[in-house]
Scaffold this active site. Structure first.
Site: not given
Length: 345
Positions: A20, A23-24, A73, A128, A228
């Protein structure tokens, strides 16, 4: 890049895979799936689903899915880790990070400044392992004006344009959050020798652009340090000694990556021994391991038992099986059963 930490290794270990993507940004995952099919991966081995919360919960709850890999996140990672674990799944989750670079005054200045600029602002800081904090030890603080000068030379424009150094951030919401955290630092008393909030990109005036931003005189109690930022923002802290710098790193809750810049082997050894961070670079600003090793983020940056790829990844995507056998040349000569544990005679 990140899906390639996961599904190839999972498939090699004999698993089918449900991916998955965000979605962005779902397009890259579809391209990877097409290339995998072109390379001969059988239908049904790699599967892609799209969506948001419902798709995530489907993966966490479906009994046919035995393990979950996640990068993202803290909020999403904690939800996935706990919901998946409660359903008896094996879960590995890479979470947020605040990666520090410790700059000693004996470091090669030109190389160190180039490394800092590239690691802090590459990919618009949206990775990251971005080096988002520089701890200037002793006289290294005098290098800040030259650091600002180099960052100012970076070109901000659409990522498909020739010569682009920084593209846009992912969404208007991300841009607004980055700018809010920058302002929170200013309000708390930090200095802003380079402010990228009002950058203008010809032809893309409404784009989600934030230019390179350098915040100095930052302290560890500021929100801009604790959070962050995930944008092209470099926090600069100052320390008098390496011991003080190491204390700053170890008091930060995250443990994804860090680096030290020095020409002293003794200083490098002290740093690598005493810092409590999972991935460490010596004169390497983004110490992402090669695939034969593992991505060993730790502490607040990771939930789970086995890290991504390398030997740890093989263990994560496979299940140990132990087979004990006994062969004898002839049948037993007695009809008496033994109730003791088997032993070598």
């Amino acid at each position: 890049m990140i899906p390639l930490w996961m599904f190839p290794l999972a498939n090699v270990c004999g698993n089918t895979y449900v991916l998955k993507p965000s979605e962005r940004d779902p397009g890259a995952a579809m391209m990877l799936a097409e290339m995998a099919m072109d390379a001969g991966l059988p239908k049904g081995v790699l599967n892609i689903i799209h969506g948001t919360h419902d798709s995530v919960n489907f993966i966490c709850d479906n009994p046919d899915i035995k393990a979950i890999s996640f990068v993202g996140s803290n909020q999403a990672g904690h939800h996935i880790y706990h919901r998946g674990s409660q359903n008896g799944k094996r879960v590995q989750a890479n979470l947020a990070a605040k990666n520090h670079g410790v700059i000693m005054p004996d470091a090669n200045k030109e190389n160190t400044l180039n490394q800092l600029v590239g690691a802090a602002f590459g990919a618009a800081g949206q990775r990251c392992m971005a080096l988002s904090v520089a701890v200037m030890v002793g006289d290294a603080k005098h290098w800040i004006p030259e650091l600002v000068e180099r960052a100012q030379k970076l070109r901000v424009t659409a990522g498909d344009q020739p010569g682009a150094d920084l593209g846009p951030v992912i969404s208007p919401e991300s841009k607004a959050r980055i700018e809010r955290l920058i302002q929170s630092g200013v309000d708390a008393g930090c200095e802003l020798p380079l402010d990228g909030r009002n950058v203008s990109v010809p032809g893309y005036e409404n784009g989600n652009f934030v230019g390179p931003t350098i915040m100095s005189k930052v302290t560890t109690d500021m929100e801009c340090y604790r959070e962050e930022i995930f944008g092209p923002v470099l926090n600069i802290l100052e320390a008098d000694t390496m011991d003080e710098a190491i204390e700053i790193l170890n008091n930060n809750p995250y443990g994804n990556g860090c680096a030290v810049f020095t020409n002293s082997g003794a200083a490098a050894r002290k740093f690598t021994n005493e810092v409590d961070v999972g991935q460490i670079g010596v004169n390497v600003p983004i110490p992402v391991p090669l695939p034969m090793f593992s991505f060993t983020g730790s502490r607040g940056s990771f939930l789970g038992d086995s890290n991504f790829y390398g030997k740890a990844g093989l263990n994560f995507y496979s299940q140990w099986k132990t087979v004990t056998t006994l062969w004898k040349e002839e049948d037993a000569k007695t009809a008496t059963a033994e109730t003791a544990m088997p032993r070598i005679q």
